[in-house]
Design an enzyme around this catalytic site. Structure first.
Site, PDB file in Angstrom:
ATOM      1  N   LYS A   1       0.848  -1.182   0.000  1.00 27.57           N
ATOM      2  CA  LYS A   1       0.000   0.000   0.000  1.00 27.57           C
ATOM      3  C   LYS A   1       0.890   1.240   0.000  1.00 27.57           C
ATOM      4  CE  LYS A   1      -4.402   1.467   1.988  1.00 27.57           C
ATOM      5  NZ  LYS A   1      -5.452   1.176   2.989  1.00 27.57           N
TER       6      LYS A   1
ATOM      7  N   GLU B   1     -19.403  -4.485  10.453  1.00 21.61           N
ATOM      8  CA  GLU B   1     -20.334  -3.678  11.246  1.00 21.61           C
ATOM      9  C   GLU B   1     -21.416  -4.519  11.923  1.00 21.61           C
ATOM     10  OE1 GLU B   1     -18.359  -1.086   8.270  1.00 21.61           O
ATOM     11  OE2 GLU B   1     -19.459  -2.990   8.126  1.00 21.61           O
TER      12      GLU B   1
ATOM     13  N   ARG C   1     -25.463  -0.934   7.353  1.00 23.02           N
ATOM     14  CA  ARG C   1     -25.233  -2.343   7.039  1.00 23.02           C
ATOM     15  C   ARG C   1     -25.606  -3.251   8.212  1.00 23.02           C
ATOM     16  NH1 ARG C   1     -19.492  -2.216   3.923  1.00 23.02           N
ATOM     17  NH2 ARG C   1     -19.809  -4.427   4.113  1.00 23.02           N
TER      18      ARG C   1
END
Length: 643
Positions: A282, A366, A394
């Site tokens: 990354k 979540e 969600r």
């Protein structure tokens, strides 16, 4: 040196380049990414890590015939550049510009709209099954990050896809990060695969040894493929993906174009589901992003040489929330902080360092986070789940059944409530009030400034009992009501201004705008009864009804969808008391709100102060209120007050 990127207008153009040229193209794309995102902001680190991966995909596959589905989409910038949008890339995430996520209406190469994680494998499997039902012929590729794999939906899709006979390629872009460094058992499993390449090295050594045996070496090497399962079991356990039914390849160096191109060339002809495990870095190619990938996950504009952001984020609602959480934790030993892979974004970094045993990052999960919090609350702890508004949706079922139905004391700290701006439709936090307000036992607060946020959080943790949500906006704020010191009390609002002509009911960050509106109307001879409801549910019925009966006109102003929002709740309140009161609701309409700065969106949807003043004046015109020389350009006559 020839500018290769200038030759690329459609994906097929990269097929004209040789492999050395592809490496140069990767560097040119990185330069464009850094230069452009430094001005517009965006998801930089993840995209820098996916450059070679994207080039290799488009070199082998034929988009849009072959379908590439990008999970989340914050790794798709190179894909956008290669698919005809490089000239518009400078408009990224701006009003009427290109989206920061895949968007089918923007390009035929964006096969499926994404913005939230863990959806790509499900969508890709659906496309693959539809292809086979229709007897069509093309490849379907899901590109998913290791962080997104922590989402339960990804496992549901892997489970279904692994047992299918459909040709499907899942590319796992593994950079050991989601937004922060990944956590959990899956992360450990991937780490084991990365750090124990014994099987892969043993296979290579055996092939070399067999090939050296005259006459019979080559057949033995070919036969190695038939015993590779046994070798793997002797040396290391099979991967989770193989157990689920995928043919597994990897780990592959995600920055080695030759290796990527070779594996994609083979994978497209393999029958059944395939998973290619690609290792990437990354922030690859930009020092500051390599050193601090979390800081450049979703970055605002920055100075390229130093990597320093140009917008100071130290003073924000998230930061104030984080500071107050640390303070409360020192007073309340039962306080627990929970986040779903977002300790930075939600302001919980300091808490995680000071109270590591009371801090839990559950990854991008979540649903799990909410029921996990419910379990803690059931045991007498006081969990606070800090989450963005658009991500909390969600976990609706868990909020309803696991928390509210048991009336458990879980605090939902809902960050990024209201429009968030540049991330567009998938991230606008304008629906949380709609899906929370109809849930029994749920209380909902909305602070108008930093001070109210501190007081509301303290009330929610220390005094309240039962599920409670506090919704607050993105970014900076300021103290709006410094002279109002009323403590937070259950369901009670406060009167900011006293008037007799019209009642304005508002909350949260729209209180500041409503104060501007009230001041201008006052200068025009209109007195406003301005109410900061504080509690969006339950509302202060006595305060609102008393004002409405006096003025006979009610205006609601909110940074939320009109449907199911503050205005709807006030209307229901008036209906409950059978009052025939005129009401006008100002909020966001019933369609998805695109990208742009918050100020641009407020202006477009007529929620800025000037537009609201015009709207309220139109309402009052019916009663022949006539104004003159308004600073807002409204010329309606004299200054006589409404009777």
């Amino acid at each position: 040196m020839d500018n290769l990127l200038g030759r690329i207008n459609v994906p097929s153009d990269i097929k004209k380049l040789n492999r050395m040229q592809l490496k140069q193209l990767a560097e040119e794309i990185r330069k464009l990414l850094i230069g452009s995102v430094s001005k517009t902001g965006g998801h930089l680190a993840s995209n820098l890590g996916a450059v070679e991966l994207t080039i290799a995909l488009h070199f082998i596959f034929d988009s849009p015939k072959d379908k590439i589905i990008w999970d989340v989409g914050h790794q798709s910038y190179t894909h956008k550049i290669l698919t005809g949008r490089k000239e518009r890339f400078g408009t990224l995430r701006t009003l009427n510009g290109i989206s920061g996520f895949p968007k089918a209406s923007e390009s035929e190469h964006d096969i499926f709209n994404t913005g939230h994680s863990s959806t790509s494998i499900s969508a890709a499997l659906g496309l693959a099954k539809a292809r086979d039902i229709k007897n069509e012929n093309y490849s379907v590729i899901s590109v998913i990050g290791d962080g997104a794999l922590t989402g339960g939906m990804a496992f549901e899709a892997l489970n279904d896809a692994g047992r299918s006979l459909n040709n499907l390629i899942v590319v796992l872009n593994d950079n050991n990060f989601s937004i922060r460094q990944n956590v959990g058992g899956l992360s450990k499993h991937l780490a084991q695969i990365r750090t124990e390449p014994a099987y892969f090295k043993s296979k290579e050594l055996l092939e070399q040894a067999f090939n050296r045996i005259p006459g019979i070496g080559e057949p033995l090497a070919e036969g190695l493929n038939r015993i590779k399962g046994a070798i793997k079991y002797m040396i290391m356990h099979r991967t989770l993906f193989e157990e689920l039914g995928f043919k597994y390849f990897g780990p592959i160096d995600g920055h080695d174009l030759n290796e990527l191109i070779d594996i994609f060339s083979k994978a497209r002809f393999i029958k059944g589901p395939v998973l290619i495990h690609v290792r990437t870095q990354k922030g690859k190619g930009y020092g500051p992003a390599e050193e601090k990938p979390h800081a450049f996950h979703n970055v605002s504009s920055f100075e390229i040489r130093s990597g320093e952001t140009l917008n100071d984020k130290k003073d924000s609602y998230s930061a104030i929330f984080g500071k107050e959480m640390v303070k409360l934790a020192g007073e309340e030993s039962k306080l627990i902080a929970i986040t779903a892979a977002m300790p930075d974004g939600t302001g919980l970094n300091e808490f995680s360092k000071k109270y590591p045993k009371r801090f839990f990052d559950v990854g991008i999960a979540e649903q799990h986070a909410v029921t996990f919090a419910a379990g803690m609350a059931k045991s007498g702890l006081k969990p606070v789940f800090a989450v963005y508004s658009s991500f909390l949706q969600r976990a609706y079922d868990q909020i309803l059944h696991d928390v509210a139905a048991q009336n458990l004391h879980v605090t939902f700290a809902i960050d990024r409530a209201g429009v968030v701006g540049e991330d567009g439709e998938t991230h606008q936090g304008i629906y949380d009030l709609s899906y929370l307000s109809h849930i029994p036992n749920m209380s909902i607060l909305s602070p108008c400034d930093y001070s109210e946020l501190e007081h509301m959080l303290r009330y929610a943790v220390i005094e309240h009992n039962g599920p409670i949500a506090i919704r607050y906006p993105r970014g900076k704020g300021k103290v709006i009501l410094s002279d109002v010191k009323k403590p937070v009390a259950w369901h009670k609002g406060i009167k900011i201004c006293n008037g007799t002509d019209v009642t304005i009911v508002t909350a949260g960050n729209m209180v500041e705008t409503s104060l501007q509106v009230a001041a201008t109307l006052k200068s025009e001879g209109i007195s406003v009864d301005l109410i900061n409801v504080r509690f969006l549910k339950p509302m202060d019925a006595e305060l609102i009804i008393g004002s409405a009966m006096r003025t006979k006109k009610v205006v609601t102003i909110e940074d939320h969808s009109i449907i199911g929002g503050l205005g709807s709740n006030v209307l229901q309140l008036l209906n409950r008391y059978e009052l025939n009161i005129e009401i006008k609701m100002f909020g966001f309409p019933d369609h998805f709100i695109g990208q742009g700065t918050r100020s641009e969106l407020f202006r477009i949807y007529k929620l800025d102060a000037d537009s609201l003043i015009h709207g309220i004046l139109r309402l009052l015109r019916k009663n022949k209120l006539i104004l003159k020389d308004s600073v807002h350009g409204v010329y309606l006559g004299n200054r006589s007050k409404l009777k």
